[in-house]
Every structure is written in structure tokens, then in C-alpha cells.
Design a protein around this motif. Sequence first.
Motif, PDB file in Angstrom:
ATOM      1  N   ALA A   1       0.583  -1.286   0.104  1.00 53.29           N
ATOM      2  CA  ALA A   1      -0.283  -0.040   0.126  1.00 53.29           C
ATOM      3  C   ALA A   1       1.196   1.330   0.504  1.00 53.29           C
ATOM      4  O   ALA A   1       0.026   2.473  -0.697  1.00 53.29           O
TER       5      ALA A   1
ATOM      6  N   GLU B   1       0.824   3.904  -2.827  1.00 54.10           N
ATOM      7  CA  GLU B   1       0.844   5.514  -2.539  1.00 54.10           C
ATOM      8  C   GLU B   1       1.703   6.033  -2.903  1.00 54.10           C
ATOM      9  O   GLU B   1       1.319   7.801  -3.717  1.00 54.10           O
TER      10      GLU B   1
ATOM     11  N   VAL C   1      -4.727  -4.226  -2.750  1.00 53.93           N
ATOM     12  CA  VAL C   1      -4.616  -2.805  -2.726  1.00 53.93           C
ATOM     13  C   VAL C   1      -5.161  -2.150  -4.356  1.00 53.93           C
ATOM     14  O   VAL C   1      -4.548  -2.519  -4.997  1.00 53.93           O
TER      15      VAL C   1
ATOM     16  N   SER D   1      -5.766   3.592  -5.790  1.00 55.55           N
ATOM     17  CA  SER D   1      -5.532   4.610  -5.016  1.00 55.55           C
ATOM     18  C   SER D   1      -4.999   4.690  -3.477  1.00 55.55           C
ATOM     19  O   SER D   1      -5.459   5.757  -2.562  1.00 55.55           O
TER      20      SER D   1
ATOM     21  N   LYS E   1      -6.319   2.141  -0.679  1.00 54.41           N
ATOM     22  CA  LYS E   1      -6.849   1.859  -0.317  1.00 54.41           C
ATOM     23  C   LYS E   1      -6.334   0.554  -0.209  1.00 54.41           C
ATOM     24  O   LYS E   1      -6.463   0.034  -1.243  1.00 54.41           O
ATOM     25  N   ILE E   2      -7.094  -0.480   1.331  1.00 59.83           N
ATOM     26  CA  ILE E   2      -7.071  -1.489   0.891  1.00 59.83           C
ATOM     27  C   ILE E   2      -8.815  -2.584   1.185  1.00 59.83           C
ATOM     28  O   ILE E   2      -9.537  -1.665   2.070  1.00 59.83           O
ATOM     29  N   ILE E   3      -9.092  -3.129   0.138  1.00 63.44           N
ATOM     30  CA  ILE E   3     -10.359  -4.061   0.366  1.00 63.44           C
ATOM     31  C   ILE E   3     -10.496  -5.063   0.703  1.00 63.44           C
ATOM     32  O   ILE E   3      -8.994  -5.882   0.393  1.00 63.44           O
TER      33      ILE E   3
END
Lengths: 415, 457
Positions: free
Chosen positions: B53, B57, B169, B172, B174-176
Motif C-alpha cells: 500500500a 501511494e 490494494v 488509490s 485503499k485496502i479492500i
Amino acid sequence: MKNPSENTSANVSTNTCGKCGFCLAVCPVYSVLLDEKASPRARIQLIKVFSEGKISSSPLLKELISKCLMCGSCTANCPSEVDHYSQFMKMRSEMIKDHAEPIEIRGLIYLLAREQRLKMAASLARVGQGILPKAFAEKYQLGNIALSKLPDLNSRTFRSQVKKETAPSGKERGTVLYFTGCATNHVFEQTGHATLKLLTHMGYRVIIPAKQACCSIPLLFHGAEKQARENILANIACFDGEGAEAIIVDCPTCGSTLKNEYSPVLERAGKRSDSAQRISRKIVDIMSFVHDRLELLSIDRNKADAAVSVTYHAPCHLKNVFTPSARVLQQIKAIQYLPAEDSQECCGGGGTFFYEYPEVAAVLAGRKINNAQKSGAELWLTDCPVCRINLAGQQRDGKHLGLCHPAEFIATLLE
Amino acid sequence: MFNNSLKDRLITLLGRENVLDSIEELSCYAYDSFLEESLPEIVVLPKSTTEVAAVVEIAATNKIALTARGAGTSVCGAPIPVKRGIVLCFSKMNKVLEINTRDRYAVVEPGVINGDLQKKLAPLGFFYPPDPGSIMISTIGGNVALNAGGPRCLKYGVTMDYVLGMEVVLPSGKIINLGSKNIKDVTGYKLSALFCGSEGTLGLITKIILRITPQPETARTVLVTFADLDNTAKAVSEIIGSGILPVAMELMDSITIREIENTLNLGLDTEAAGTLLIEVDGTAETCRREMGRIVEKVNDYGALSLQEAATSAEREELWKARRFAYPVFAKIGPDIITEDVTVPISKVPAMIAKIREILNAHDIRAGILAHAGDGNMHPLIPVDKSDTEQMKRVNQAIEEIFAAAVPFEGTLSGEHGIGLAKAEFLPLVLDDNTREFMSVIKKAVDPDNLFNPGKFV
């Protein structure tokens, strides 16, 4: 630094590599480092882009090429028949021309290039071993291996302890030549005596040519092809002849070199290779020779029953060029053989690899030691002297599993 | 573009040994098993989702392309970084986090090697069915991203059928978390399916929940030869149509068999026009009954010879020819293209005839191999990529093969993926609206087109 356009001598055939990646699955170094740059496929790619002039010779390139056990598993398993082994050997030489090997490796090459030098160094080292304080031997290490865990050298060379020609003990079945290798001659005399015992027991007259020299593989791995050629010619002179039905080796790496490397080295130097090819056809490792004549072995039932249980480590050059000796242990029913689940995997010894890259060697040896101990066996057999030194030396904790050549173990079971 | 301060941040984040930027190192990450190459600007080898992540970024803030990689065994060029930037290699995220046989799932990191997972499952009496040719080295993450198949997928289904859930990941950062450990789960969109075969264009898969299945009691294998290739293919659709579901039905044409026999001397019948390798598994009783019916069917189609194997050693011997098909053709190379066009099973005979006709018309010597039971064709085309005249003929032939699959309602790829190899042919099988829908999804998730740019979407 060299101009990239001059990289023609490394311009070897790398273009049959389809980059399928199957070699990654069998590469011991990749299994530890998990980084493509430590894979056979990457080394082939590096050799290719170097020969195309896209990258230059550099210390990093040398390291990426030589951080390799030269176990030959990539070559043995390549679907496209890429000869990684020879290409790596050539590229190593190329890199050493530009970036010298460390002093201790150069020293080793110097010794191995002349039998006389080696003998003298061994006798000096023998004295050294005798007078070395224990604390010193424990503190100083070769790679991960404390000096105190290295084997003692033979008190005299093996070849000086035995006759040039030994007659068979029973009915004579034939004659063989015995290439003793440096390890047996200077370190593991027990292997030599056991090999001799097995051969004479089976009815073979054994001739040990006096003028044999180092097989040359350490020289070839470290870029000393010219010195290697002299040894190779000396060995061909003693081993090329009629009469003997086989040339016996007890070390798988010596065996693979005598079998596969002599012809290409001579051909690269523009010399005829027919004598090397004749030798190649006769090379056989002692345990395969025994396997093919198992009916000639008389095993003493009582000795076998009293013997310890054994497990086995298959050296890479035996596995990739000959056949692992586990089959002999399996077929002699009296032997209590307890296979380790990873008996075919590499131990990380790799000639001088365990010294040059101790962090990789430690992981590989650690896995093997763990599984050998789990097998419950009391003795660990392996054919290769470097595997033997590595696996004995890297055992850290309390329980120490002893190691010896399978020939030594089987020789103790004979009637 | 990449600058030193970004590099230093990555080094601080991942450690020096996990950030590669020398030309020598980058050269080792420019390829997979496809023909093209492209050097990345930097390679990172993260060890956790948090690290992944953080890398994402950095890529997102600085608008740097990012291409994921597993073991690099893809044959379609999916992990080749054509727009350079960062290659993120998952090989060091290789932990099997959990195996639960009672609930029949395993949780793995993406860098776990498929074969290593199998080795862990076998002693428990379980297995994970998808078995791509690269099984011994390809990673589960790569298998999922390419929705890999394999011979036994005929009976068991492909990778997607075994993915229960995953952690991703997004571009963006974000982790989903998609799906769950439940075999049945209709809570919301089945988004994990969207990521199967997404080839790293939508997100980076950092954890996978896989369904695992008990090993069958036993298996039986038969090698059958035919005098006629058309009958070989017809026998396949007849068997499938009769209700039997073998584990695998592998078809090899005469050129394939001859090349294998020339190299390996297995005693194969080189006069046969077609050879089928059929395997069934299940209980001993089911295997016996199904094999009996298969033998009847192949005899109806004029089988010349039948070789049956019951023990695993005998089965291994029969599989040898099939397993060596790729190596044998790869060696003829120097390069090799393994095509992957797929048609409905009943169209297999016609499609094989068509492929042979096209190859002949372009004077291309290639073997035809197929996972015939699921319509997945694998023409094995040895090429020399430096021979531009030959490559032109081969590319023309491949284009015609794709076009030939369209009237049969076939598709471009059964199990290899699109990558660089087939991107331009997508319009053949996906209409404008469908491709537009894919673009909408891509733009919503990755508006700056940073994840594996230059590929099919």
C-alpha cells in the motif's frame, strides 16, 4: 570498465531460452533469495544482454553470475535444452578477467593447479591443524563453518598409503582405473579405502594412476581455464588406455567434470577431443558401479543387522549427471534406510559457494539438517566431499548427525 | 519519471535489498515468457500488504506506472512493464497463512507457489485443482490475476472457481476485502471474480482465500490413437456429450506426436493422425465404469490402439508424451508461441481442421495440442523472433486463427490471458459496449491509468 561493444567473447548461444521459468523451480539459490536476479533464467538473460552490448562488465554483473552453486539442476531440467552450466562457466571466466577473484579463491586456484603445490600445502596445513589452539579453531570460520568443525587432513595422502595396483580378493572379473580426486587424497582417506575394498571384493583389479591431477572443476569455475587445460591433459594421459573396463570416481563433481567438461575445454582450445570422449564413456561413480553389480556383493547379515540406520543426501552432480545412491540403499534389504523428505535437494555447499555466500548456504543446509534429523537415522550418507563438509560443519545444536560416503558404510557390511 | 528522492523513500520503506535499480538488476525484470521485453525503472519486492500500500501511494502521488509480477511465467506478456515505472514483484510475500480442511479453504499470500501449496495440501488428503503448466513455479497471485487453467480444469474448473475471497490494494492506496471464507456468499457484487483475470490493471491482490477440495480416491488413464484427426476430435465431444466428465482429455495431432517421439523415443505410434489422453478420477468403481464407457465410445470412432494405466507409475508414463509437448516444441524454437484460442466443445473438430488449414496455408510447421474436453486449443508454434519474414507469416496465421474462432462463438484465450499478445484482437470477440463497460470500470478504479498500463484496457 570495458567498452560494451567488445563483449563478443561471451557471445554464446543464449537464444534458445524461451524464458518459461521452469529453472526457477529447481534453483536452490532462487528458493532462498526469491529474487529473479538470483535465477538461472536471469543469468542467461544477463549473458545475452551483455553479449549484445546492452550492459557492461561490472562487479555487480560478476556477482549476479557467480552467486550460483553450479549444481546443474537448471540445465538438467530445461525444456529448451539451454546449457546454463557451460554458459555460466564461460561467463564467469569473462567476468574474472575484468574483476579479480578474492585473494583466498586465487590462492586455492594456485594450489589446485599443481599436484605438488597441493601436497605441500596440505602437509603444512596438517602441521597447522596440529598446533592450532582450540579456542582459535572455534572462533575462526570458513563461511559459516568453524575451523574446529572442518575435517582433519589425511596424515599422508591416500595415494601414498596404497599400492598403485591392487589385486582382487576373489575371482578376477576385470580391471578398473580409480580417479581418487583431491578430497579423498588429502582429506577423506576412509572413502578411498572403502572404494578400494568394494572394488576388490567384487573381483576387480584396481589401478590408481600416480600422475593424476585435480579434475580441474574449481579452476574452470573460477576462470583459470589455461591451468585447467594442463591438468586435463595430464589426466587424459593417465586414464586414456585400453584394458580397464571403467574409470571409477568417488566424488560426483570430479565425475561430472571428467565426463562432461574435458571435451569442450579441449575443443575450445582447438585441440582434438577424441581421447576425452573415450574417457567420458568410461566414467562411472563407485555407487553406480556397485549398483550394476549388486549380486557380486556379499553382505554379512550379522554386520548389517548390527549396523546403524542411515539417511541419505543426493549430491547435485550425482543427481544431475549420474544417479543418486539411494537406490543401492533401497535394494540392499538388510540396510535400515530412512529417507529424508528432501533427500534430493541441494545442501548449499557448491564447491566454494558455502564460503562465498554463507547466508544462502546456511538456509539450504539448515533445511537439510532439519529433515535428516527428523528421519530418525543415526548416520547420514552422501557421496560428495563438499556436501559432507558443509552438512557436518553447519550442524549447530546439540544433536550431531555423523556423515560418511555410502561406500564407507557399505564396506563395513561386507563378509 | 523516477528521481533519487523517491528511490530513497522506497529504500527506507522496504530495505535496500528489496529495491533494485541498477541496469543489471532491471534487466532481470524486463521479461516474462512472452516474446517482448521492456525495462522497468525500478523494481520493488515488498513483504507485506502495508508495504504494498505504501508503494502504491508513492506511485499514485507521483503518477508512476506500476506493474505487478509473480514468477514471470505468463506467456502473454502481462507483467512486462511496457510503460516502464515500477515493477512490484510478489515473490517474497509467500506465506501460506492458513489451511482449514474442515471448512475447506486456504488463505495464502500472492507469492505462494502453486506447487508448494499442493505439497502442503497433499498430506492432508486435499488439493487445489487449477494446474497450469507452470504449476511448479508460478504463484497463486499470478494464477488469480491471469485466471489460470490447466488440464484438469475440464472437470474441476479454473482458478476463478476456487477463489472465495481476496484482499486488494487499489490504485488509490485503499485496502479492500472481497468475498469471505464461505463457500456460499452472495453479499453484494461478486467482486473477487472481477479481479480474476484482471492482469493487475485494477488492483494488487495481496491475500487470497482459496477453496480446496479432497483428493479423489483413485484415477485411471488411457492413451488412444486414431487413424483420423477428425474422428479423434469427434470422440471427444461424443464422450463429453454422453454425460461422462473426465479430469482431462488431451488431444495431440500427428506432428506433435512425431516430434515428441523423435526426441523421447517413448514408443508412440507416429502413424496415428490423432492421439487422445483421457483420465478419469473418483472412486475405483466410478473410474472402472466410466473408463469402460469411454473405451466403447473411442472404439465407435475407430480407435487404432488403446493403452490403459491403473497404477500411478503407469499413468505417469502415459502422461509423459503430453507433458513433454511444450519442451519438445520449445527446443525447435528458438522461441515458441503457444496459442490459446478456445471454442465450444462440439466445434473442436471443425476448429482443429481450420487451424491446420491456416497453418498449412502459411507454410508454418506447428503441432496442434488441445485440452480438447474444454475446447481449449494450443497450437505450438516454434518461431525465431529475429526472423521478420517468418514472424510476419506467423502473426498473419494467428490473426486468421482468431478470426476463425469467431463464427464458432469461440474466444481469444482459454487460460493464458490477453496481456500484450492479444490486446489488439479484443474487438473480435468483445463488442464496443462491452469494451466500453470495461473502460468505465478501469477509469473509476484507476483514473490515472497507473496499474499495468499499455495492456488490454
